[in-house]
Design a protein around this motif. Sequence first.
Motif, PDB file in Angstrom:
ATOM      1  N   PHE A  34       0.867  -1.349  -0.132  1.00 46.40           N
ATOM      2  CA  PHE A  34      -0.063   0.000  -0.085  1.00 46.40           C
ATOM      3  C   PHE A  34       0.964   1.249  -0.092  1.00 46.40           C
ATOM      4  O   PHE A  34       0.555   2.131  -0.791  1.00 46.40           O
ATOM      5  CB  PHE A  34      -0.894  -0.137   1.233  1.00 46.40           C
ATOM      6  N   LEU A  35       1.770   1.271   0.826  1.00 45.87           N
ATOM      7  CA  LEU A  35       2.751   2.332   0.891  1.00 45.87           C
ATOM      8  C   LEU A  35       3.542   2.438  -0.151  1.00 45.87           C
ATOM      9  O   LEU A  35       3.799   3.808  -1.078  1.00 45.87           O
ATOM     10  CB  LEU A  35       3.694   2.275   2.247  1.00 45.87           C
ATOM     11  N   LEU A  36       4.038   1.471  -0.687  1.00 50.79           N
ATOM     12  CA  LEU A  36       4.931   1.590  -2.283  1.00 50.79           C
ATOM     13  C   LEU A  36       3.758   1.823  -3.260  1.00 50.79           C
ATOM     14  O   LEU A  36       4.462   2.616  -4.259  1.00 50.79           O
ATOM     15  CB  LEU A  36       5.349   0.123  -2.463  1.00 50.79           C
ATOM     16  N   ALA A  37       2.650   1.723  -3.337  1.00 55.90           N
ATOM     17  CA  ALA A  37       1.713   2.223  -4.380  1.00 55.90           C
ATOM     18  C   ALA A  37       1.464   3.462  -4.288  1.00 55.90           C
ATOM     19  O   ALA A  37       1.598   4.118  -5.005  1.00 55.90           O
ATOM     20  CB  ALA A  37       0.506   1.254  -4.590  1.00 55.90           C
ATOM     21  N   LEU A  38       0.690   4.067  -3.105  1.00 49.58           N
ATOM     22  CA  LEU A  38       0.121   5.090  -2.704  1.00 49.58           C
ATOM     23  C   LEU A  38       1.034   6.117  -2.454  1.00 49.58           C
ATOM     24  O   LEU A  38       1.032   7.476  -2.925  1.00 49.58           O
ATOM     25  CB  LEU A  38      -0.999   5.254  -1.733  1.00 49.58           C
ATOM     26  N   GLY A  39       2.299   5.881  -1.775  1.00 48.16           N
ATOM     27  CA  GLY A  39       2.936   6.901  -1.325  1.00 48.16           C
ATOM     28  C   GLY A  39       3.897   7.702  -2.564  1.00 48.16           C
ATOM     29  O   GLY A  39       3.652   8.984  -2.480  1.00 48.16           O
ATOM     30  N   PRO A  40       4.238   6.975  -3.483  1.00 48.72           N
ATOM     31  CA  PRO A  40       4.864   7.733  -4.504  1.00 48.72           C
ATOM     32  C   PRO A  40       3.794   8.496  -5.420  1.00 48.72           C
ATOM     33  O   PRO A  40       4.146   9.623  -6.263  1.00 48.72           O
ATOM     34  CB  PRO A  40       5.615   6.707  -5.588  1.00 48.72           C
ATOM     35  N   LEU A  41       2.508   7.918  -5.799  1.00 48.87           N
ATOM     36  CA  LEU A  41       1.482   8.462  -6.148  1.00 48.87           C
ATOM     37  C   LEU A  41       1.023   9.938  -5.862  1.00 48.87           C
ATOM     38  O   LEU A  41       0.761  10.821  -6.374  1.00 48.87           O
ATOM     39  CB  LEU A  41       0.564   7.691  -6.570  1.00 48.87           C
ATOM     40  N   VAL A  42       0.924   9.753  -4.355  1.00 54.58           N
ATOM     41  CA  VAL A  42       0.613  11.165  -3.490  1.00 54.58           C
ATOM     42  C   VAL A  42       1.691  12.165  -4.001  1.00 54.58           C
ATOM     43  O   VAL A  42       1.402  13.279  -4.283  1.00 54.58           O
ATOM     44  CB  VAL A  42       0.429  10.661  -2.226  1.00 54.58           C
ATOM     45  N   PHE A  43       2.934  11.685  -3.818  1.00 52.58           N
ATOM     46  CA  PHE A  43       4.038  12.489  -3.798  1.00 52.58           C
ATOM     47  C   PHE A  43       4.110  13.361  -5.294  1.00 52.58           C
ATOM     48  O   PHE A  43       4.190  14.471  -5.203  1.00 52.58           O
ATOM     49  CB  PHE A  43       5.405  11.886  -3.908  1.00 52.58           C
ATOM     50  N   VAL A  44       4.103  12.164  -6.205  1.00 52.28           N
ATOM     51  CA  VAL A  44       4.097  13.171  -7.604  1.00 52.28           C
ATOM     52  C   VAL A  44       2.853  13.958  -8.026  1.00 52.28           C
ATOM     53  O   VAL A  44       2.564  14.871  -8.837  1.00 52.28           O
ATOM     54  CB  VAL A  44       3.845  12.016  -8.894  1.00 52.28           C
ATOM     55  N   HIS A  45       1.678  13.532  -7.186  1.00 47.22           N
ATOM     56  CA  HIS A  45       0.384  14.370  -7.474  1.00 47.22           C
ATOM     57  C   HIS A  45       0.678  15.828  -6.707  1.00 47.22           C
ATOM     58  O   HIS A  45       0.525  16.885  -7.524  1.00 47.22           O
ATOM     59  CB  HIS A  45      -0.827  13.948  -6.708  1.00 47.22           C
ATOM     60  N   GLU A  46       1.021  15.856  -5.574  1.00 47.74           N
ATOM     61  CA  GLU A  46       1.599  16.998  -4.920  1.00 47.74           C
ATOM     62  C   GLU A  46       2.687  17.784  -5.805  1.00 47.74           C
ATOM     63  O   GLU A  46       2.616  18.916  -5.760  1.00 47.74           O
ATOM     64  CB  GLU A  46       1.632  17.021  -3.408  1.00 47.74           C
ATOM     65  N   LEU A  47       3.596  16.883  -6.010  1.00 48.47           N
ATOM     66  CA  LEU A  47       4.786  17.651  -7.000  1.00 48.47           C
ATOM     67  C   LEU A  47       4.200  18.296  -8.101  1.00 48.47           C
ATOM     68  O   LEU A  47       4.643  19.356  -8.737  1.00 48.47           O
ATOM     69  CB  LEU A  47       5.730  16.150  -7.402  1.00 48.47           C
ATOM     70  N   GLY A  48       3.006  18.132  -8.762  1.00 47.45           N
ATOM     71  CA  GLY A  48       2.294  18.743  -9.878  1.00 47.45           C
ATOM     72  C   GLY A  48       2.045  19.907  -9.392  1.00 47.45           C
ATOM     73  O   GLY A  48       2.327  20.976 -10.220  1.00 47.45           O
ATOM     74  N   HIS A  49       1.268  20.145  -8.501  1.00 46.95           N
ATOM     75  CA  HIS A  49       0.902  21.533  -7.823  1.00 46.95           C
ATOM     76  C   HIS A  49       1.960  22.228  -7.502  1.00 46.95           C
ATOM     77  O   HIS A  49       2.188  23.482  -7.780  1.00 46.95           O
ATOM     78  CB  HIS A  49       0.096  21.072  -6.747  1.00 46.95           C
ATOM     79  N   TYR A  50       2.974  21.594  -6.749  1.00 47.70           N
ATOM     80  CA  TYR A  50       4.411  22.311  -6.399  1.00 47.70           C
ATOM     81  C   TYR A  50       4.950  22.962  -7.565  1.00 47.70           C
ATOM     82  O   TYR A  50       5.436  24.208  -7.462  1.00 47.70           O
ATOM     83  CB  TYR A  50       5.197  21.487  -5.535  1.00 47.70           C
ATOM     84  N   LEU A  51       5.172  22.104  -8.612  1.00 47.63           N
ATOM     85  CA  LEU A  51       6.110  22.657  -9.829  1.00 47.63           C
ATOM     86  C   LEU A  51       5.448  23.845 -10.556  1.00 47.63           C
ATOM     87  O   LEU A  51       5.952  24.656 -10.951  1.00 47.63           O
ATOM     88  CB  LEU A  51       6.311  21.521 -10.909  1.00 47.63           C
ATOM     89  N   ALA A  52       4.023  23.644 -10.659  1.00 44.95           N
ATOM     90  CA  ALA A  52       3.560  24.459 -11.451  1.00 44.95           C
ATOM     91  C   ALA A  52       3.147  25.754 -10.676  1.00 44.95           C
ATOM     92  O   ALA A  52       3.323  27.111 -10.994  1.00 44.95           O
ATOM     93  CB  ALA A  52       1.786  24.159 -11.717  1.00 44.95           C
ATOM     94  N   GLY A  53       3.262  25.747  -9.330  1.00 47.09           N
ATOM     95  CA  GLY A  53       3.026  26.948  -8.198  1.00 47.09           C
ATOM     96  C   GLY A  53       4.463  27.800  -8.473  1.00 47.09           C
ATOM     97  O   GLY A  53       4.405  28.889  -8.585  1.00 47.09           O
ATOM     98  N   ARG A  54       5.507  26.923  -8.551  1.00 45.11           N
ATOM     99  CA  ARG A  54       6.863  27.514  -8.463  1.00 45.11           C
ATOM    100  C   ARG A  54       7.127  28.146  -9.741  1.00 45.11           C
ATOM    101  O   ARG A  54       7.767  29.301  -9.903  1.00 45.11           O
ATOM    102  CB  ARG A  54       7.936  26.458  -8.063  1.00 45.11           C
ATOM    103  N   ARG A  55       6.666  27.520 -10.824  1.00 41.13           N
ATOM    104  CA  ARG A  55       6.915  28.129 -12.312  1.00 41.13           C
ATOM    105  C   ARG A  55       6.120  29.472 -12.312  1.00 41.13           C
ATOM    106  O   ARG A  55       6.535  30.521 -12.948  1.00 41.13           O
ATOM    107  CB  ARG A  55       6.248  26.977 -13.225  1.00 41.13           C
ATOM    108  N   PHE A  56       4.866  29.725 -11.792  1.00 38.84           N
ATOM    109  CA  PHE A  56       4.196  31.002 -11.615  1.00 38.84           C
ATOM    110  C   PHE A  56       4.589  32.007 -10.701  1.00 38.84           C
ATOM    111  O   PHE A  56       3.946  33.038 -10.375  1.00 38.84           O
ATOM    112  CB  PHE A  56       2.598  30.577 -11.599  1.00 38.84           C
ATOM    113  N   GLY A  57       5.639  31.802 -10.017  1.00 34.73           N
ATOM    114  CA  GLY A  57       6.294  32.521  -8.859  1.00 34.73           C
ATOM    115  C   GLY A  57       5.478  32.450  -7.304  1.00 34.73           C
ATOM    116  O   GLY A  57       5.549  33.392  -6.741  1.00 34.73           O
ATOM    117  N   VAL A  58       4.724  31.454  -7.106  1.00 34.22           N
ATOM    118  CA  VAL A  58       3.996  31.374  -5.996  1.00 34.22           C
ATOM    119  C   VAL A  58       5.009  30.562  -4.924  1.00 34.22           C
ATOM    120  O   VAL A  58       5.639  29.704  -5.041  1.00 34.22           O
ATOM    121  CB  VAL A  58       2.878  30.202  -6.064  1.00 34.22           C
ATOM    122  N   LYS A  59       5.149  31.326  -3.692  1.00 36.69           N
ATOM    123  CA  LYS A  59       5.889  30.617  -2.414  1.00 36.69           C
ATOM    124  C   LYS A  59       5.033  29.367  -1.925  1.00 36.69           C
ATOM    125  O   LYS A  59       4.022  29.479  -1.548  1.00 36.69           O
ATOM    126  CB  LYS A  59       6.164  31.709  -1.488  1.00 36.69           C
TER     127      LYS A  59
END
Length: 377
Positions: free
Chosen positions: A14-39
């Motif tokens: 469960f952790l091997l499946a869900l953990g990385p997927l949650v990480f990349v999901h939030e990474l999408g938000h993070y990278l887009a936010g950083r791209r547009f200059g959001v702290k």
Amino acid sequence: MIEGPGFLLSVLAFLLALGPLVFVHELGHYLAGRRFGVKVEAFSVGFGREIGGFTDRHGTRWKFGWLPLGGYVRFAGDMNPASQPSAEWLSLPAAERSGTFQAKPLWQRAIIVAAGPIINFLVAILILAGFALAYGESRTPPTIGLVGPNSAAAAAGLRPGDRILSIGGRSVDTFDDVARYTRIRPGEASTIQLVREGQVQTVPVTLGTTTERDRFGNVFRLGQLGIGPAGRVIEPVGVLEAPVVAVRQTGQMVGMMVDTLWQIVSGRRPVSELGGPISIARASGEQLVLGPQAFVFLVALISINLGFINLLPVPMLDGGHLLFYAIEAVRRRPTDPRVVEWAFRGGVMAILALMVLVTANDLGSLGLWRGLSGLIG
């Protein structure tokens, strides 16, 4: 029958499946936010109290929560769950306020919110493209090779040699298209359009119902037409074609999710079939036992589920934010904060109710309710 994976292996899977997927999901938000200059103030995998983490040079706190059932990215200025401007936000200095989520144009906020589900779909597409390269794609023509006795197909008068053009009003290109349609519609009435001896015909059919048991003893109720192909056709897939195949397969899976969800909403499928974290953990453990290929395919399926669920227009989910952004774009002004606040409260209640329901279903699948009724009886 294969022995089940056990509790510890299920938790690990469960952790091997869900953990990385949650990480990349939030990474999408993070990278887009950083791209547009959001702290970005915090990036968390898991909810609840922090059990470990660090702060990077940009001031972002990267951490793990003790409850690994999701995660979040907290942008500067996110002072309420609905990400609405508030008096506290308006009181920030202009320079600081310009780096907040709410200060960005509507289209940038929409991209930041949509980036999480989009990256989940991209992960699934990457995995499915790899499978297509390695194993090719099934392209068996939808021509009937055999008709089972006493089957739904036999009752409808289908014959070997018939070529199916559509089922339930949906066009058919391969034999797998027919299987996908029938498996999730046990006992349902439908129509089949076919070509027989050069003539196009439309015949009514009531799909049969079959019960299958997998190698772990899990029982599934499935729809069945009762036909087979004349032979299987598996064609190799090249590097350039693999992403196209993967996108098509992802779309097919999303379509099945939409159909299944509508069946539950319309009462044609029982809500008891909804599963939660325990069901995901058990399935993860079982697929891990079957081997890396089965497990990786399940990861792709879970990733598609995460992307799909988060795009549902439910307040508190990414789709809820996007819904209000669409309303804002049409009205050319933000929705009344009080309306948004009450909508998000309703969304929280709906999600909590759903979590209670799926947890009850999960516990029921483990036999808890039967055990309790036996003790009471």
